[in-house]
Design a protein around this motif. Structure first.
Motif, mmCIF file in Angstrom:
data_model
loop_
_atom_site.group_PDB
_atom_site.id
_atom_site.type_symbol
_atom_site.label_atom_id
_atom_site.label_comp_id
_atom_site.label_asym_id
_atom_site.label_seq_id
_atom_site.Cartn_x
_atom_site.Cartn_y
_atom_site.Cartn_z
ATOM 1 N N GLU A 223 0.778 -1.047 0.059
ATOM 2 C CA GLU A 223 0.022 0.053 -0.073
ATOM 3 C C GLU A 223 0.760 1.088 -0.164
ATOM 4 N N GLY A 224 1.942 1.225 0.687
ATOM 5 C CA GLY A 224 2.848 2.227 0.919
ATOM 6 C C GLY A 224 3.575 2.676 -0.437
ATOM 7 N N TYR A 225 3.782 1.714 -1.271
ATOM 8 C CA TYR A 225 4.562 2.014 -2.643
ATOM 9 C C TYR A 225 3.366 2.633 -3.298
ATOM 10 N N ILE A 226 2.239 1.958 -3.448
ATOM 11 C CA ILE A 226 1.161 2.650 -4.236
ATOM 12 C C ILE A 226 0.820 3.820 -4.121
ATOM 13 N N LEU A 227 0.839 4.186 -2.670
ATOM 14 C CA LEU A 227 0.460 5.519 -2.272
ATOM 15 C C LEU A 227 1.509 6.616 -2.945
ATOM 16 N N MET A 228 2.835 6.060 -2.608
ATOM 17 C CA MET A 228 3.970 6.593 -3.138
ATOM 18 C C MET A 228 3.944 6.994 -4.708
ATOM 19 N N TRP A 229 3.455 5.926 -5.311
ATOM 20 C CA TRP A 229 3.506 6.095 -6.896
ATOM 21 C C TRP A 229 2.286 7.219 -7.229
ATOM 22 N N GLY A 230 1.154 7.045 -6.468
ATOM 23 C CA GLY A 230 0.248 8.287 -6.806
ATOM 24 C C GLY A 230 0.695 9.465 -6.278
ATOM 25 N N LEU A 231 1.452 9.665 -5.247
ATOM 26 C CA LEU A 231 1.775 10.932 -4.925
ATOM 27 C C LEU A 231 2.828 11.508 -5.933
ATOM 28 N N TYR A 232 3.794 10.687 -6.481
ATOM 29 C CA TYR A 232 4.756 11.249 -7.201
ATOM 30 C C TYR A 232 4.184 11.692 -8.701
ATOM 31 N N LEU A 233 3.035 10.720 -9.011
ATOM 32 C CA LEU A 233 2.135 11.014 -10.057
ATOM 33 C C LEU A 233 1.709 12.634 -10.027
ATOM 34 N N LEU A 234 1.237 12.842 -8.886
ATOM 35 C CA LEU A 234 0.497 13.916 -8.560
ATOM 36 C C LEU A 234 1.399 15.209 -8.897
ATOM 37 N N ILE A 235 2.786 14.991 -8.543
ATOM 38 C CA ILE A 235 3.525 16.182 -8.758
ATOM 39 C C ILE A 235 3.838 16.119 -10.348
ATOM 40 N N THR A 236 4.236 15.003 -10.816
ATOM 41 C CA THR A 236 4.746 15.016 -12.225
ATOM 42 C C THR A 236 3.737 15.189 -13.307
ATOM 43 N N ILE A 237 2.599 14.907 -13.217
ATOM 44 C CA ILE A 237 1.623 14.790 -14.373
ATOM 45 C C ILE A 237 1.227 16.260 -14.584
ATOM 46 N N PRO A 238 0.750 17.082 -13.519
ATOM 47 C CA PRO A 238 0.685 18.476 -13.640
ATOM 48 C C PRO A 238 1.778 19.124 -14.201
ATOM 49 N N LEU A 239 2.873 18.831 -13.876
ATOM 50 C CA LEU A 239 4.229 19.206 -14.568
ATOM 51 C C LEU A 239 4.443 19.089 -15.849
ATOM 52 N N SER A 240 4.091 17.906 -16.168
ATOM 53 C CA SER A 240 4.411 17.731 -17.640
ATOM 54 C C SER A 240 3.204 18.102 -18.495
ATOM 55 N N GLN A 241 1.896 18.395 -18.105
ATOM 56 C CA GLN A 241 0.901 19.003 -18.686
ATOM 57 C C GLN A 241 1.311 20.566 -18.712
ATOM 58 N N PHE A 242 1.956 21.072 -17.761
ATOM 59 C CA PHE A 242 2.132 22.533 -17.700
ATOM 60 C C PHE A 242 3.279 22.582 -18.801
ATOM 61 N N THR A 243 4.185 21.784 -19.078
ATOM 62 C CA THR A 243 5.055 21.808 -19.784
ATOM 63 C C THR A 243 4.673 21.708 -21.217
ATOM 64 N N LYS A 244 3.639 20.837 -21.631
ATOM 65 C CA LYS A 244 3.024 20.883 -22.916
ATOM 66 C C LYS A 244 2.320 22.255 -23.218
ATOM 67 N N TYR A 245 1.581 22.632 -22.252
ATOM 68 C CA TYR A 245 1.015 24.013 -22.400
ATOM 69 C C TYR A 245 2.148 25.118 -22.835
ATOM 70 N N ILE A 246 3.040 25.284 -22.017
ATOM 71 C CA ILE A 246 4.090 26.166 -22.394
ATOM 72 C C ILE A 246 4.474 26.009 -23.688
ATOM 73 N N GLU A 247 4.741 24.626 -24.063
ATOM 74 C CA GLU A 247 5.168 24.311 -25.310
ATOM 75 C C GLU A 247 4.340 24.735 -26.479
ATOM 76 N N ARG A 248 3.065 24.582 -26.368
ATOM 77 C CA ARG A 248 2.129 25.165 -27.515
ATOM 78 C C ARG A 248 2.072 26.786 -27.427
ATOM 79 N N LYS A 249 2.119 27.315 -26.293
ATOM 80 C CA LYS A 249 1.872 28.742 -26.235
ATOM 81 C C LYS A 249 3.234 29.356 -26.822
ATOM 82 N N LEU A 250 4.424 29.003 -26.714
ATOM 83 C CA LEU A 250 5.621 29.538 -27.151
ATOM 84 C C LEU A 250 6.275 29.135 -28.593
ATOM 85 N N SER A 251 5.424 27.718 -28.921
ATOM 86 C CA SER A 251 5.987 27.172 -30.095
ATOM 87 C C SER A 251 6.347 28.108 -31.416
ATOM 88 N N LEU A 252 7.189 27.920 -31.950
ATOM 89 C CA LEU A 252 7.613 28.939 -33.358
ATOM 90 C C LEU A 252 7.236 28.193 -34.711
#
Lengths: 252, 234
Positions: A223-252
């Motif tokens: 359970e601990g590892y599953i919880l850990m997994w979920g919490l890491y995803l909770l940090i990294t997925i918004p970050l990568s979504q934000f990155t994609k947003y920036i990428e779209r916004k700034l693309s040349l």
């Protein structure tokens, strides 16, 4: 007509994503239903404040490491571009060694051998330093790719129009480079966040360590590892979504 | 325009220009032609001051091209428009005027609009280079070259990356600039444009000026090489 087909395309994309997420969830549900042992996150409830603190620490060291490796990576980039052969060779050797070194080993060597060699027993500090050192060659490559995207002719044009060095960087080079820098920078940030889990070896109270401590008391390992997994995803997925947003916004 | 080339040698890894000496006066539209690798683009870049020769000197209108003052007198149009990709067509011009020619925002704006209109781009001024056609981008880069009010405009195969229709569009726009009283030095493969626009032609062959004169030399070449070149290009 064009906007119609455009929104239809968008709809298709959204439906595809929903289907993909459902597929993953279905697989997880299948795996969960096949379990015979009891499964509950409840044993972690008493540790919620400690774990929350772990999340904060993970984010904190990750940001420090990101900034540190950006600075060190830029120094490496400059040394690699230097006309002094010794510096080029030094960076080559350093990069080669880091590429072949597991982060785990680097953290141990930095905190337990290099730190003491400089009379420092601040393991957390040297742990973060290890993370910075580990990421710096990757950061160097990010700069290299970004700066090489500005063509030789653009430099000639800046020359011709008589821009000062400050004007070149401020108005022409940096605005272009930032667009290219952002996505790989954020990818590296994700690597750093996951890499920071290894700082638990030094008993630094980041996310992995805090859950590890809880696990050792309530014995809910899976359970601990599953919880850990979920919490890491909770940090990294918004970050990568934000990155994609920036990428779209700034693309040349 | 007065052009003096003295003892020019230029090497990259190989010798590109060999001991070039040349004098010319009273011509205002000079075409440089020749096969790829003949050194014509290199000669243009040296004359514009964009690159420094390995040895030798070039003077245009009695000003040495390595004199810092010289750059204020020239405009350069690159093979591929070479606009700054993150700036709109207009900003590509106003940034330069504001930062390097100490114009106010309003003055820069007026000058930019004047030249963009001259090149028929008034509808495209706020677009990024990637959002306009190759011909429009190239015309914007001509407007940019003109906006500093230079005496001499260099064009380095301005249509090399364009299809025939866009080539025609850009070259027609250049021909319309004849009345501006500027001097032009250009490299091109479009011989009809050379005949229409140039008043002097330099034919480069293996790093040397092989034949030169008024555009009539194209119809009546003196050397075998130019004769061969004309046959191939036709």
């Amino acid at each position: 007509m064009v906007s119609n087909s455009l929104s239809l395309n968008k709809l298709k994309t959204i439906i595809s994503y929903i289907a993909a997420i459902m597929t993953v969830i279905a697989f997880m549900v299948f795996v969960a239903l096949r379990q015979t042992d009891d499964f509950s996150f409840e044993p972690f409830f008493p540790y919620r404040n400690v774990i929350l603190n772990g999340i904060k620490n993970t984010i904190f060291v990750s940001i420090i490491s990101l900034l540190g490796s950006m600075v060190l990576g830029f120094i490496l980039y400059l040394l690699q571009k230097s006309k002094i052969k010794y510096f080029n060779a030094l960076i080559d050797v350093f990069t080669e060694i880091i590429y072949g070194t597991p982060l785990l080993v680097l953290i141990i060597v930095t905190a337990f051998l290099i730190g003491p060699a400089f009379n420092s027993y601040n393991r957390n500090l040297f742990g973060v330093l290890a993370l910075i050192i580990y990421m710096s060659p990757y950061m160097k490559n990010v700069y290299k790719a970004a700066f090489s995207s500005i063509s030789h002719d653009q430099y000639l044009a800046m020359d011709l129009f008589g821009f000062t060095p400050f004007q070149r960087y401020f108005y022409i080079i940096i605005p272009q480079v930032i667009r290219i820098l952002m996505p790989p920078l954020m990818n590296n940030f994700s690597l750093i966040i996951k890499g920071s889990a290894l700082l638990n070896l030094l008993s630094y109270p980041e996310l992995f360590f805090t859950i590890d401590v809880a696990q050792s008391r309530n014995f809910a390992y899976v359970e601990g590892y599953i919880l850990m997994w979920g919490l890491y995803l909770l940090i990294t997925i918004p970050l990568s979504q934000f990155t994609k947003y920036i990428e779209r916004k700034l693309s040349l | 325009m007065k052009l003096e080339i003295q003892n020019i040698n230029h090497n990259y890894d190989v010798e590109v220009l060999k001991d070039l000496n040349f004098m010319l006066d009273n011509h205002n539209s000079i075409a440089i032609i020749g096969v790829s690798g003949s050194g014509k683009s290199t000669l243009l870049r040296l004359m514009s001051g964009l690159e420094k020769p390995t040895s030798g000197t070039i003077k245009i209108n009695d000003l040495a091209v390595d004199n810092p003052e010289y750059k204020k007198h020239v405009g350069f149009v690159f093979q591929q428009h070479n606009l700054f990709p993150h700036l709109t067509l207009k900003r590509n011009i106003t940034l330069i005027l504001e930062k390097t020619r100490s114009k106010t925002k309003q003055e820069a704006d007026e000058i930019a609009m004047k030249y963009l209109k001259l090149l028929h781009l008034e509808d495209q001024v706020n677009k990024l280079p990637k959002n306009v056609s190759g011909g429009q981008a190239q015309r914007a880069s001509i407007a940019r070259a003109l906006s500093g009010n230079p005496e001499i405009i260099f064009l380095d195969e301005p249509t090399a990356s364009l299809d025939p229709i866009l080539t025609h569009e850009v070259l027609t726009a250049v021909e319309e600039l004849k009345g501006l009283g500027k001097s032009f030095i250009f490299v091109t493969h479009v011989l009809s444009f050379v005949k229409d626009f140039a008043d002097y032609v330099i034919y480069m062959h293996e790093g040397k000026i092989h034949e030169c004169g008024t555009p009539d030399i194209l119809d009546d070449p003196k050397t075998n090489e130019l004769n061969e070149f004309m046959k191939k290009v036709r």
